[in-house]
Design an enzyme around this catalytic site. Structure first.
Site, PDB file in Angstrom:
ATOM      1  N   GLU A  56      44.936  12.377 -38.013  1.00 55.30           N
ATOM      2  CA  GLU A  56      46.810  12.481 -38.727  1.00 55.30           C
ATOM      3  C   GLU A  56      46.763  11.164 -37.728  1.00 55.30           C
ATOM      4  O   GLU A  56      46.061  11.347 -36.510  1.00 55.30           O
ATOM      5  CB  GLU A  56      47.837  13.160 -37.729  1.00 55.30           C
ATOM      6  CG  GLU A  56      46.997  14.516 -38.740  1.00 55.30           C
ATOM      7  CD  GLU A  56      48.263  16.242 -38.485  1.00 55.30           C
ATOM      8  OE1 GLU A  56      48.762  16.456 -39.855  1.00 55.30           O
ATOM      9  OE2 GLU A  56      48.598  16.620 -37.312  1.00 55.30           O
ATOM     10  N   CYS A 113      51.284   5.583 -33.444  1.00 56.31           N
ATOM     11  CA  CYS A 113      50.428   6.823 -32.434  1.00 56.31           C
ATOM     12  C   CYS A 113      48.999   7.151 -33.290  1.00 56.31           C
ATOM     13  O   CYS A 113      49.124   7.639 -34.320  1.00 56.31           O
ATOM     14  CB  CYS A 113      51.052   8.093 -31.937  1.00 56.31           C
ATOM     15  SG  CYS A 113      50.657   9.559 -31.173  1.00 56.31           S
ATOM     16  N   CYS A 119      39.037  17.501 -30.126  1.00 56.79           N
ATOM     17  CA  CYS A 119      39.502  17.562 -28.905  1.00 56.79           C
ATOM     18  C   CYS A 119      39.050  18.087 -27.701  1.00 56.79           C
ATOM     19  O   CYS A 119      38.492  19.933 -28.226  1.00 56.79           O
ATOM     20  CB  CYS A 119      40.589  16.921 -28.187  1.00 56.79           C
ATOM     21  SG  CYS A 119      40.609  16.538 -26.677  1.00 56.79           S
ATOM     22  N   CYS A 130      43.572  21.699 -23.158  1.00 50.66           N
ATOM     23  CA  CYS A 130      44.611  21.645 -22.197  1.00 50.66           C
ATOM     24  C   CYS A 130      44.878  22.867 -23.497  1.00 50.66           C
ATOM     25  O   CYS A 130      46.025  22.985 -24.833  1.00 50.66           O
ATOM     26  CB  CYS A 130      44.895  20.744 -22.604  1.00 50.66           C
ATOM     27  SG  CYS A 130      44.714  18.939 -22.064  1.00 50.66           S
ATOM     28  N   CYS A 173      48.303  21.727 -25.965  1.00 49.83           N
ATOM     29  CA  CYS A 173      48.276  21.222 -27.035  1.00 49.83           C
ATOM     30  C   CYS A 173      47.253  21.685 -28.647  1.00 49.83           C
ATOM     31  O   CYS A 173      46.571  22.292 -28.148  1.00 49.83           O
ATOM     32  CB  CYS A 173      46.993  19.846 -26.418  1.00 49.83           C
ATOM     33  SG  CYS A 173      46.571  18.465 -27.694  1.00 49.83           S
ATOM     34  N   GLY A 218      42.486  13.636 -29.681  1.00 51.22           N
ATOM     35  CA  GLY A 218      41.744  13.019 -29.092  1.00 51.22           C
ATOM     36  C   GLY A 218      41.819  13.010 -27.822  1.00 51.22           C
ATOM     37  O   GLY A 218      43.509  12.971 -27.105  1.00 51.22           O
ATOM     38  N   GLU A 219      40.906  12.730 -26.764  1.00 53.58           N
ATOM     39  CA  GLU A 219      41.096  12.188 -25.808  1.00 53.58           C
ATOM     40  C   GLU A 219      40.385  10.625 -25.648  1.00 53.58           C
ATOM     41  O   GLU A 219      39.286  10.394 -25.360  1.00 53.58           O
ATOM     42  CB  GLU A 219      40.261  12.977 -24.468  1.00 53.58           C
ATOM     43  CG  GLU A 219      39.885  12.372 -22.709  1.00 53.58           C
ATOM     44  CD  GLU A 219      41.525  11.823 -22.622  1.00 53.58           C
ATOM     45  OE1 GLU A 219      42.763  12.412 -22.426  1.00 53.58           O
ATOM     46  OE2 GLU A 219      41.358  10.270 -22.309  1.00 53.58           O
ATOM     47  N   SER A 223      46.430   6.298 -23.667  1.00 47.55           N
ATOM     48  CA  SER A 223      46.937   8.262 -22.746  1.00 47.55           C
ATOM     49  C   SER A 223      45.908   9.022 -22.373  1.00 47.55           C
ATOM     50  O   SER A 223      44.906   8.964 -23.362  1.00 47.55           O
ATOM     51  CB  SER A 223      47.703   8.861 -23.940  1.00 47.55           C
ATOM     52  OG  SER A 223      47.828   9.572 -22.993  1.00 47.55           O
ATOM     53  N   SER A 256      48.732  11.387 -18.143  1.00 47.25           N
ATOM     54  CA  SER A 256      49.047  12.788 -18.440  1.00 47.25           C
ATOM     55  C   SER A 256      48.953  13.547 -17.028  1.00 47.25           C
ATOM     56  O   SER A 256      47.813  14.253 -17.335  1.00 47.25           O
ATOM     57  CB  SER A 256      48.656  13.348 -19.930  1.00 47.25           C
ATOM     58  OG  SER A 256      48.927  12.902 -20.952  1.00 47.25           O
ATOM     59  N   LEU A 257      49.945  13.365 -16.817  1.00 47.70           N
ATOM     60  CA  LEU A 257      49.818  14.667 -15.365  1.00 47.70           C
ATOM     61  C   LEU A 257      50.143  16.179 -15.483  1.00 47.70           C
ATOM     62  O   LEU A 257      49.619  16.869 -14.833  1.00 47.70           O
ATOM     63  CB  LEU A 257      51.188  14.042 -14.075  1.00 47.70           C
ATOM     64  CG  LEU A 257      50.240  14.088 -13.053  1.00 47.70           C
ATOM     65  CD1 LEU A 257      49.345  14.034 -12.549  1.00 47.70           C
ATOM     66  CD2 LEU A 257      51.858  13.315 -12.019  1.00 47.70           C
ATOM     67  N   HIS A 258      51.527  16.784 -15.986  1.00 48.88           N
ATOM     68  CA  HIS A 258      51.487  17.900 -16.093  1.00 48.88           C
ATOM     69  C   HIS A 258      51.539  19.222 -14.936  1.00 48.88           C
ATOM     70  O   HIS A 258      52.307  20.146 -15.196  1.00 48.88           O
ATOM     71  CB  HIS A 258      50.607  18.861 -17.503  1.00 48.88           C
ATOM     72  CG  HIS A 258      50.742  17.978 -18.285  1.00 48.88           C
ATOM     73  ND1 HIS A 258      51.413  16.746 -18.636  1.00 48.88           N
ATOM     74  CD2 HIS A 258      49.482  17.358 -19.243  1.00 48.88           C
ATOM     75  CE1 HIS A 258      51.045  16.358 -20.036  1.00 48.88           C
ATOM     76  NE2 HIS A 258      49.530  16.513 -20.058  1.00 48.88           N
ATOM     77  N   ASN A 291      56.632  20.912 -27.324  1.00 51.59           N
ATOM     78  CA  ASN A 291      57.117  21.524 -27.956  1.00 51.59           C
ATOM     79  C   ASN A 291      56.564  22.023 -28.403  1.00 51.59           C
ATOM     80  O   ASN A 291      55.240  22.457 -28.339  1.00 51.59           O
ATOM     81  CB  ASN A 291      56.307  19.985 -28.790  1.00 51.59           C
ATOM     82  CG  ASN A 291      57.278  18.608 -28.759  1.00 51.59           C
ATOM     83  OD1 ASN A 291      58.651  18.755 -28.498  1.00 51.59           O
ATOM     84  ND2 ASN A 291      56.741  17.587 -28.728  1.00 51.59           N
ATOM     85  N   CYS A 294      54.436  15.080 -30.782  1.00 51.97           N
ATOM     86  CA  CYS A 294      53.451  15.177 -28.692  1.00 51.97           C
ATOM     87  C   CYS A 294      52.640  16.660 -29.268  1.00 51.97           C
ATOM     88  O   CYS A 294      53.584  17.638 -28.605  1.00 51.97           O
ATOM     89  CB  CYS A 294      53.756  14.684 -28.175  1.00 51.97           C
ATOM     90  SG  CYS A 294      54.372  12.822 -27.534  1.00 51.97           S
TER      91      CYS A 294
HETATM   92  N1  SAH Z   1      44.270  13.163 -24.336  1.00 52.77           N
HETATM   93  C1  SAH Z   1      45.236  12.477 -24.015  1.00 52.77           C
HETATM   94  C2  SAH Z   1      46.515  11.547 -25.451  1.00 52.77           C
HETATM   95  C3  SAH Z   1      46.583  12.976 -26.214  1.00 52.77           C
HETATM   96  S1  SAH Z   1      47.696  13.947 -25.767  1.00 52.77           S
HETATM   97  C4  SAH Z   1      45.936  12.856 -22.882  1.00 52.77           C
HETATM   98  O1  SAH Z   1      46.098  13.860 -22.863  1.00 52.77           O
HETATM   99  O2  SAH Z   1      46.691  12.215 -22.196  1.00 52.77           O
HETATM  100  C5  SAH Z   1      49.618  12.600 -25.861  1.00 52.77           C
HETATM  101  C6  SAH Z   1      50.613  13.374 -25.243  1.00 52.77           C
HETATM  102  O3  SAH Z   1      51.308  14.151 -25.660  1.00 52.77           O
HETATM  103  C7  SAH Z   1      49.753  13.574 -23.475  1.00 52.77           C
HETATM  104  O4  SAH Z   1      50.947  12.647 -22.916  1.00 52.77           O
HETATM  105  C8  SAH Z   1      50.116  14.857 -23.783  1.00 52.77           C
HETATM  106  O5  SAH Z   1      50.647  15.785 -22.718  1.00 52.77           O
HETATM  107  C9  SAH Z   1      51.108  15.112 -25.102  1.00 52.77           C
HETATM  108  N2  SAH Z   1      51.790  16.733 -25.189  1.00 52.77           N
HETATM  109  C10 SAH Z   1      50.760  17.792 -25.811  1.00 52.77           C
HETATM  110  N3  SAH Z   1      51.006  18.536 -26.365  1.00 52.77           N
HETATM  111  C11 SAH Z   1      52.315  18.533 -26.653  1.00 52.77           C
HETATM  112  C12 SAH Z   1      52.847  19.379 -26.742  1.00 52.77           C
HETATM  113  N4  SAH Z   1      52.809  20.553 -27.337  1.00 52.77           N
HETATM  114  N5  SAH Z   1      54.290  18.664 -26.439  1.00 52.77           N
HETATM  115  C13 SAH Z   1      54.777  18.191 -25.758  1.00 52.77           C
HETATM  116  N6  SAH Z   1      53.621  17.325 -25.582  1.00 52.77           N
HETATM  117  C14 SAH Z   1      52.627  17.230 -26.096  1.00 52.77           C
END
Ligand code: SAH
Length: 355
Positions: free
Chosen positions: A93, A110, A117, A121, A124, A163-164, A195, A218-220, A294, A337
């Protein structure tokens, strides 16, 4: 013999091929001009190339682009999600996002970099698929070209789809080369944001290769324990290792690094989290993008209330951190996202496509 896709060839590759075929170097320039400036779809269209050369190119390279098999527009914000079928039938997508909701300001695309992937996570949807395969360089670039061919003025590309990116380093570098190469799309690399979930060795590699693209991490989470609970790869690439790599990166590429921080209710959205984040980022030239979670199917994670988000923002600002809250676009079509996944789509919805 299976032909390679012309879209995977860098300008240097094609120039080499021309030399090998005994052709003058300007032929490579002509071909790239047809591909990236004149939107050619077939070798036969390239009328200023000799017929014999068009035939030879056709023997060696396919010029087929992946196909858009489904388009869905979010009526709220105009974000469009494209389901793209690759030549081997696999799907990814791509999300085409109007900037600030105004079409005349151009679009951000995007793009996906892998089918699925491997990093799993917990928040995701793509992570649920596992890794199916890497995208080739041309398949990454093709997502931008397809958006352009829908008439969208693409101003920026973010590698934030499925993907990463840094786990598919070679192909992603190849895509940068075509997007930014003078003979390709000729973009400034600052229009591209890569990213990453935080793959430390590849951050060093990117620092050394210095393609000049923007880096987003992506820190989280603000402790190893919390980060690993959300993104399991953090067990390997601890915060210490990650920040050492980022400081190294910053010494080379002086511009600020972005951090994406997903806000998950009751998991990482507390006052202590915000304070720890301020401490963690002290002294680093950076920007934080907060992304309220999300919802994806079968996940217990939800987003915090607006008040909690505001409190988080205030603590960061007071601590001197530049912060924005990402207005996730495309939520109405599961294009926001983390919501991208192609496995769950039924065959039926694919055959009732509306392209
Ligand atoms: N693998 C890479 C790029 C893909 S995700 C990465 O991890 O950065 C791109 C962004 O979408 C990341 O910051 C990720 O944290 C965010 N994302 C993924 N799942 C999400 C969700 N359920 N709600 C909001 N953001 C999300």
């Amino acid at each position: 013999m299976k032909r390679d896709s012309i879209w995977n060839q860098s300008f240097e590759d094609l120039a080499r091929w021309c030399r090998h075929e005994g052709l003058p170097a300007y032929r490579a320039r002509q071909v790239f001009n047809w591909l990236y400036s004149r939107n050619a779809a077939q070798w036969q269209e390239m009328t200023d190339l000799p017929q014999s050369l068009r035939q030879r190119l056709d023997e060696c390279f396919s010029v087929d682009l992946p196909h858009i098999i489904h388009r869905q527009t979010d009526p709220e914000d105009g974000t469009e999600k494209l389901l793209i079928q690759l030549t081997d039938g696999k799907q990814v997508e791509t999300v085409v996002i109007p900037r600030d909701g105004k079409e005349d300001e151009g679009f951000t695309v995007c793009v996906s970099t892998q089918v699925g992937c491997t990093f799993a996570c917990r928040f995701c949807a793509t992570g649920r698929m596992g890794l199916v395969r890497d995208l080739q360089a041309g398949e990454i670039v093709a997502q931008v070209l397809l958006a352009q061919r829908l008439g969208k003025a693409v101003k920026r590309v973010v590698l934030m789809g499925m993907g990463e990116p840094l786990h598919n380093y070679e192909n992603v570098s190849g895509a940068f080369n075509i997007l930014c190469g003078k003979e390709g799309l000729g973009w400034s690399p600052r229009r591209i944001t890569c990213s990453t979930v935080g793959l430390v060795p590849e951050i060093y590699r990117l620092a050394q290769d210095a393609p000049g693209v923007k880096l987003a991490v992506s820190l989280h989470g603000t402790t190893d324990q919390k980060r690993s609970e959300i993104a399991p790869i953090a067990q390997v690439y601890t915060l210490d290792r990650l920040f050492e790599a980022l400081r190294y990166y910053h010494e080379r590429d002086k511009r600020r690094i972005s951090f994406e921080y997903l806000l998950i209710r009751g998991v990482n959205d507390g006052i202590r989290d915000a304070n720890r984040l301020v401490e963690l980022l002290r002294g680093l030239v950076c920007h934080v993008n907060l992304i309220p979670n999300n919802r994806i199917p079968k996940s217990e994670y939800t987003r915090p209330s607006g008040q909690v988000v505001t409190r988080f923002v205030e603590i960061l600002e007071k601590g001197g951190v530049t912060v924005t809250v990402r207005a996730s676009k495309g939520r109405g079509i599961s294009g926001a996202c983390g919501q991208l996944a192609t496995e769950s789509r039924s065959r039926e919805s694919i055959t009732t496509m509306d392209v």
